[in-house]
Design a protein around this motif. Structure first.
Motif, PDB file in Angstrom:
ATOM      1  N   TYR A   1      51.024 -12.018  26.743  1.00 59.29           N
ATOM      2  CA  TYR A   1      49.743 -11.702  27.362  1.00 59.29           C
ATOM      3  C   TYR A   1      49.835 -11.788  28.883  1.00 59.29           C
ATOM      4  O   TYR A   1      49.337 -10.926  29.604  1.00 59.29           O
ATOM      5  N   THR A   2      50.492 -12.820  29.365  1.00 61.41           N
ATOM      6  CA  THR A   2      50.613 -13.056  30.807  1.00 61.41           C
ATOM      7  C   THR A   2      51.512 -12.037  31.494  1.00 61.41           C
ATOM      8  O   THR A   2      51.222 -11.610  32.600  1.00 61.41           O
ATOM      9  N   THR A   3      52.600 -11.645  30.846  1.00 62.94           N
ATOM     10  CA  THR A   3      53.563 -10.743  31.481  1.00 62.94           C
ATOM     11  C   THR A   3      53.206  -9.268  31.347  1.00 62.94           C
ATOM     12  O   THR A   3      53.691  -8.462  32.134  1.00 62.94           O
ATOM     13  N   CYS A   4      52.387  -8.906  30.406  1.00 65.25           N
ATOM     14  CA  CYS A   4      52.088  -7.490  30.156  1.00 65.25           C
ATOM     15  C   CYS A   4      51.167  -6.906  31.229  1.00 65.25           C
ATOM     16  O   CYS A   4      50.040  -7.361  31.415  1.00 65.25           O
ATOM     17  N   PRO A   5      51.625  -5.863  31.935  1.00 66.28           N
ATOM     18  CA  PRO A   5      50.793  -5.249  32.962  1.00 66.28           C
ATOM     19  C   PRO A   5      49.746  -4.279  32.409  1.00 66.28           C
ATOM     20  O   PRO A   5      48.881  -3.817  33.143  1.00 66.28           O
TER      21      PRO A   5
ATOM     22  N   GLY B   1      47.753  -4.787  29.429  1.00 65.91           N
ATOM     23  CA  GLY B   1      46.713  -5.358  28.570  1.00 65.91           C
ATOM     24  C   GLY B   1      46.907  -5.063  27.093  1.00 65.91           C
ATOM     25  O   GLY B   1      45.934  -4.829  26.383  1.00 65.91           O
ATOM     26  N   VAL B   2      48.147  -5.079  26.643  1.00 62.21           N
ATOM     27  CA  VAL B   2      48.453  -4.779  25.243  1.00 62.21           C
ATOM     28  C   VAL B   2      48.071  -5.927  24.317  1.00 62.21           C
ATOM     29  O   VAL B   2      47.674  -5.707  23.191  1.00 62.21           O
ATOM     30  N   PHE B   3      48.149  -7.158  24.799  1.00 61.64           N
ATOM     31  CA  PHE B   3      48.007  -8.332  23.945  1.00 61.64           C
ATOM     32  C   PHE B   3      46.649  -9.013  24.091  1.00 61.64           C
ATOM     33  O   PHE B   3      46.080  -9.049  25.175  1.00 61.64           O
ATOM     34  N   HIS B   4      46.204  -9.584  22.977  1.00 59.50           N
ATOM     35  CA  HIS B   4      44.979 -10.389  22.953  1.00 59.50           C
ATOM     36  C   HIS B   4      45.298 -11.638  22.136  1.00 59.50           C
ATOM     37  O   HIS B   4      45.676 -11.528  20.961  1.00 59.50           O
ATOM     38  N   VAL B   5      45.179 -12.798  22.754  1.00 66.68           N
ATOM     39  CA  VAL B   5      45.497 -14.061  22.072  1.00 66.68           C
ATOM     40  C   VAL B   5      44.204 -14.676  21.546  1.00 66.68           C
ATOM     41  O   VAL B   5      43.270 -14.924  22.295  1.00 66.68           O
ATOM     42  N   LEU B   6      44.187 -14.916  20.247  1.00 73.21           N
ATOM     43  CA  LEU B   6      43.018 -15.519  19.595  1.00 73.21           C
ATOM     44  C   LEU B   6      43.246 -17.017  19.459  1.00 73.21           C
ATOM     45  O   LEU B   6      44.357 -17.453  19.174  1.00 73.21           O
ATOM     46  N   GLY B   7      42.197 -17.801  19.627  1.00 74.23           N
ATOM     47  CA  GLY B   7      42.284 -19.242  19.432  1.00 74.23           C
ATOM     48  C   GLY B   7      42.416 -19.602  17.973  1.00 74.23           C
ATOM     49  O   GLY B   7      42.362 -18.746  17.099  1.00 74.23           O
ATOM     50  N   LYS B   8      42.545 -20.868  17.704  1.00 76.07           N
ATOM     51  CA  LYS B   8      42.723 -21.331  16.314  1.00 76.07           C
ATOM     52  C   LYS B   8      41.480 -21.177  15.513  1.00 76.07           C
ATOM     53  O   LYS B   8      40.407 -21.273  15.835  1.00 76.07           O
TER      54      LYS B   8
END
Length: 66
Positions: free
Chosen positions: A53-57, A59-66
């Motif tokens: 998520y941090t490295t992708c320029p 916006g491909v990733f979305h991190v969901l919480g637990k």
């Protein structure tokens, strides 16, 4: 945590592959509408660290919480 992918945004830049500590990222055999092979997350290997998520320029990733 779980990481979701927006395959239509992937441009195969390789940053997520290079920085994933668990090597949980690969590329699909098919292409997206832009002609790139989008990333695929191996949920068994992924630890939800968010580096992709941090490295992708793009916006491909979305991190969901637990």
């Amino acid at each position: 945590m779980k990481v979701l992918v927006k395959p239509e945004r992937c441009k195969e830049c390789g940053l997520c592959d290079a920085f994933c500590p668990k090597k949980a990222i690969s590329h699909a055999d098919h292409t997206n509408l832009a002609g790139y092979h989008p990333v695929v997350i191996d949920d068994e290997k992924c630890i939800g660290c968010g580096i992709c998520y941090t490295t992708c320029p793009d916006g491909v990733f979305h991190v969901l919480g637990k």
